[in-house]
Every structure is written in structure tokens, then in C-alpha cells.
Write a protein that holds these residues in place. Structure first.
Motif, PDB file in Angstrom:
ATOM      1  N   VAL A  59      -7.780   9.686  -1.545  1.00 44.78           N
ATOM      2  CA  VAL A  59      -6.444   9.247  -1.144  1.00 44.78           C
ATOM      3  C   VAL A  59      -5.569  10.432  -0.766  1.00 44.78           C
ATOM      4  O   VAL A  59      -4.934  10.444   0.298  1.00 44.78           O
ATOM      5  CB  VAL A  59      -5.780   8.426  -2.270  1.00 44.78           C
TER       6      VAL A  59
ATOM      7  N   SER B  83      -1.639   4.080  -9.761  1.00 49.88           N
ATOM      8  CA  SER B  83      -3.029   3.669  -9.979  1.00 49.88           C
ATOM      9  C   SER B  83      -3.184   3.040 -11.363  1.00 49.88           C
ATOM     10  O   SER B  83      -2.222   2.958 -12.142  1.00 49.88           O
ATOM     11  CB  SER B  83      -3.969   4.870  -9.833  1.00 49.88           C
TER      12      SER B  83
ATOM     13  N   ILE C 217      -8.776   8.903  -6.145  1.00 45.41           N
ATOM     14  CA  ILE C 217      -7.519   9.607  -5.905  1.00 45.41           C
ATOM     15  C   ILE C 217      -7.716  10.849  -5.039  1.00 45.41           C
ATOM     16  O   ILE C 217      -6.839  11.204  -4.241  1.00 45.41           O
ATOM     17  CB  ILE C 217      -6.828   9.968  -7.240  1.00 45.41           C
TER      18      ILE C 217
ATOM     19  N   LYS D  90       0.815  -1.216   0.000  1.00 43.53           N
ATOM     20  CA  LYS D  90       0.000   0.000   0.000  1.00 43.53           C
ATOM     21  C   LYS D  90       0.847   1.262   0.000  1.00 43.53           C
ATOM     22  O   LYS D  90       0.551   2.203  -0.715  1.00 43.53           O
ATOM     23  CB  LYS D  90      -0.938   0.011   1.220  1.00 43.53           C
TER      24      LYS D  90
ATOM     25  N   GLU E 220     -10.499   2.648  -5.049  1.00 45.69           N
ATOM     26  CA  GLU E 220     -10.175   3.903  -4.373  1.00 45.69           C
ATOM     27  C   GLU E 220     -10.279   5.092  -5.322  1.00 45.69           C
ATOM     28  O   GLU E 220     -10.043   4.978  -6.524  1.00 45.69           O
ATOM     29  CB  GLU E 220      -8.770   3.838  -3.776  1.00 45.69           C
TER      30      GLU E 220
ATOM     31  N   ILE F  27       1.648   8.594  -6.565  1.00 44.21           N
ATOM     32  CA  ILE F  27       0.422   7.826  -6.378  1.00 44.21           C
ATOM     33  C   ILE F  27       0.255   6.902  -7.582  1.00 44.21           C
ATOM     34  O   ILE F  27       0.063   7.359  -8.709  1.00 44.21           O
ATOM     35  CB  ILE F  27      -0.796   8.749  -6.235  1.00 44.21           C
TER      36      ILE F  27
ATOM     37  N   TYR G  51       2.262   5.656  -2.864  1.00 40.68           N
ATOM     38  CA  TYR G  51       0.987   5.051  -2.451  1.00 40.68           C
ATOM     39  C   TYR G  51       0.426   4.256  -3.618  1.00 40.68           C
ATOM     40  O   TYR G  51       0.316   4.766  -4.745  1.00 40.68           O
ATOM     41  CB  TYR G  51      -0.014   6.123  -2.029  1.00 40.68           C
ATOM     42  N   TYR G  52       0.041   2.989  -3.353  1.00 39.03           N
ATOM     43  CA  TYR G  52      -0.515   2.107  -4.377  1.00 39.03           C
ATOM     44  C   TYR G  52      -2.026   2.014  -4.203  1.00 39.03           C
ATOM     45  O   TYR G  52      -2.517   1.473  -3.214  1.00 39.03           O
ATOM     46  CB  TYR G  52       0.125   0.720  -4.281  1.00 39.03           C
ATOM     47  N   MET G  53      -2.758   2.568  -5.154  1.00 45.74           N
ATOM     48  CA  MET G  53      -4.210   2.591  -5.075  1.00 45.74           C
ATOM     49  C   MET G  53      -4.817   1.276  -5.540  1.00 45.74           C
ATOM     50  O   MET G  53      -4.343   0.644  -6.482  1.00 45.74           O
ATOM     51  CB  MET G  53      -4.768   3.723  -5.951  1.00 45.74           C
ATOM     52  N   ASP G  54      -5.905   0.885  -4.883  1.00 41.80           N
ATOM     53  CA  ASP G  54      -6.747  -0.185  -5.382  1.00 41.80           C
ATOM     54  C   ASP G  54      -7.718   0.408  -6.404  1.00 41.80           C
ATOM     55  O   ASP G  54      -7.982   1.616  -6.415  1.00 41.80           O
ATOM     56  CB  ASP G  54      -7.538  -0.834  -4.242  1.00 41.80           C
TER      57      ASP G  54
END
Length: 244
Positions: free
Chosen positions: A87, A101, A84, A60, A82, A99, A76-79
Motif C-alpha cells: 500500500v 487497518s 501495508i 478506500k 492488503e 493508513i 487510506y482504508y486497507m482491506d
């Protein structure tokens, strides 16, 4: 940028105090990407802290520390679920953030979109980064606010432990672990080649022709197939059409 393998990790410690109630697992790594203990990282001038979602085992956040308490940059690794904007409202604005994504799998490679967040602002420009199945960095292109790829980016050819092949076909040694060559395509259309150590190139090449004149039968080019040369020596495509 923080490039090193994020796979094949080992559990170091668990922490159930993740943001939003998320259960997390924390891991520390040195600049070579090797797992280290919490005590070992205290003796390093630079290290990384990785936080995994314990429920999904996905990475994450990744924080680059310049000391035990100074953060240089975070990732930061977005699912896919999520948003932005949600986040960035939760990120610490005191340092820079990348970030990641919109993960895609193309030709067997992971392709991430990377947005930049600094001083409370999300940059209009972004990049796309390519990693192989082992998590090693392969390439990166910059994109403008109109989602067009600019001539800014690079492609990395990993030389780790590969044979040094003389032009006559004989093997004269091996490259060291961590050796690489990177091919750069600048925003003005210019081309350059740099290496991880001066035992590969004494200094960077600043034109394609100078590189080819000197290295056409050199150790690096002798490791490449024609398909690989077509990929590394040209701006497009972003993702290799072959496996590395």
C-alpha cells in the motif's frame, strides 16, 4: 485527524479510472461532513474528497484539501487482504498519510489501527481509533513500538442537540449541532478537558479535580450516567462498554 461520519453517503459521481483498475465512486464533503457538489467545493478553503470502491461500496481513500489543488493529509482504508508495504509503495509521498487497518468490531464499535506514513517513512508508533455505528469519532489511544498503550489519547463526548439540564433537573436549552467535549490523557499522565466552543467551557480545564469542582453539576456531567463518567474520566478502557 479527519473525523466525520463516513456513512449514509449519497452518490455524487462515478469514475472507472481507480488505481489498479478498481472502479471507483468519488464524493466531496465540507468540514461538517455534508455532501457537496464538485462546483461547491471549488469555493471552499477546505474540503474532503472521498473515493469508494464501486464493487464493494467501501471507502478506500479520504483526502483533505486546503485548496482545490493542495492536499494536507490523506487517509487510506486497507482491506484485510492488503499488505501495508504494498500500500505505501503506491501512496503519493508528497503529503502525510494515515493508513487504517485491522478493523475490529468491539461492543458494537468499529476499532481501527492507524499507522502514520510521512516523508517516505512508516512511523513505529501508531494509534487505535474508535467510531460508533454512525461513523462518529469516539476515542483514540496512542501505542508505542512495543504495542503498549501510552498515556496519550482522548475520548469525545458528543453534545449535538442534547438538552442542557440544570442541576435542579429543568431543561434550559440545547447544545448546538456539532458541539462536543473531549477528555485528554497526555503521555506524562496528565488530564485535561476541552470543548468545541467557549459557550460550553470558557477555557480548557487542565486537571480532573478542577473540572469536577466546576462541572460536577454542570450541563455536560448532567447528561452522563455513572457508567459514562467511569469511561470518560479514566484512561482505560479504550472502547465504551455501553452504546453511544
Amino acid at each position: 485527524m479527519l473525523y466525520f461520519s463516513i456513512l449514509n453517503y449519497k452518490t455524487t459521481r462515478r469514475d472507472s479510472r481507480g488505481s489498479g483498475g478498481m472502479s471507483t465512486r468519488i464524493e466531496y464533503r465540507n468540514t461538517l461532513g455534508s455532501v457537496i457538489t464538485e462546483q461547491q467545493k471549488s469555493n471552499l478553503s477546505q474540503h474532503y474528497k472521498l473515493v469508494y470502491d464501486l464493487n464493494t461500496n467501501k471507502l478506500k481513500t479520504k483526502l483533505e484539501y486546503l485548496s482545490d489543488d493542495i492536499i494536507n493529509e490523506g487517509v487510506y482504508y486497507m482491506d484485510s487482504s492488503e499488505n501495508i508495504n504494498v500500500v505505501i509503495a503506491q501512496l503519493n509521498p508528497s503529503h502525510r498519510w494515515s493508513i487504517m487497518s485491522d478493523l475490529q468490531v468491539i461492543n458494537g464499535y468499529n476499532v481501527w489501527k492507524e499507522n502514520y506514513f510521512q516523508n517516505g517513512e512508516l512511523a513505529a508508533v501508531y494509534s487505535k481509533q474508535v467510531f460508533n455505528i454512525a461513523g462518529n469519532f469516539i476515542a483514540e489511544f496512542m501505542y508505542d513500538a512495543n504495542n503498549q498503550p501510552t498515556r496519550g489519547g482522548g475520548k469525545r463526548f458528543d453534545l449535538s442537540n442534547k438538552n442542557m439540564i440544570h442541576e435542579n433537573g429543568s431543561i434550559v436549552g440545547k447544545f448546538a449541532d456539532g458541539d462536543w467535549v473531549e477528555f485528554y490523557f497526555d503521555s506524562d499522565g496528565s488530564f485535561s478537558v476541552d470543548s468545541s466552543d467557549n459557550h460550553i467551557f470558557f477555557k480548557p480545564y487542565i486537571t480532573l479535580q478542577s473540572f469536577l469542582d466546576s462541572q460536577s453539576n454542570g450541563y455536560v456531567m448532567n447528561l452522563m450516567t455513572q457508567e459514562m463518567k467511569d469511561y470518560y474520566l479514566n484512561f482505560q478502557p479504550l472502547v465504551p462498554p455501553f452504546q453511544i
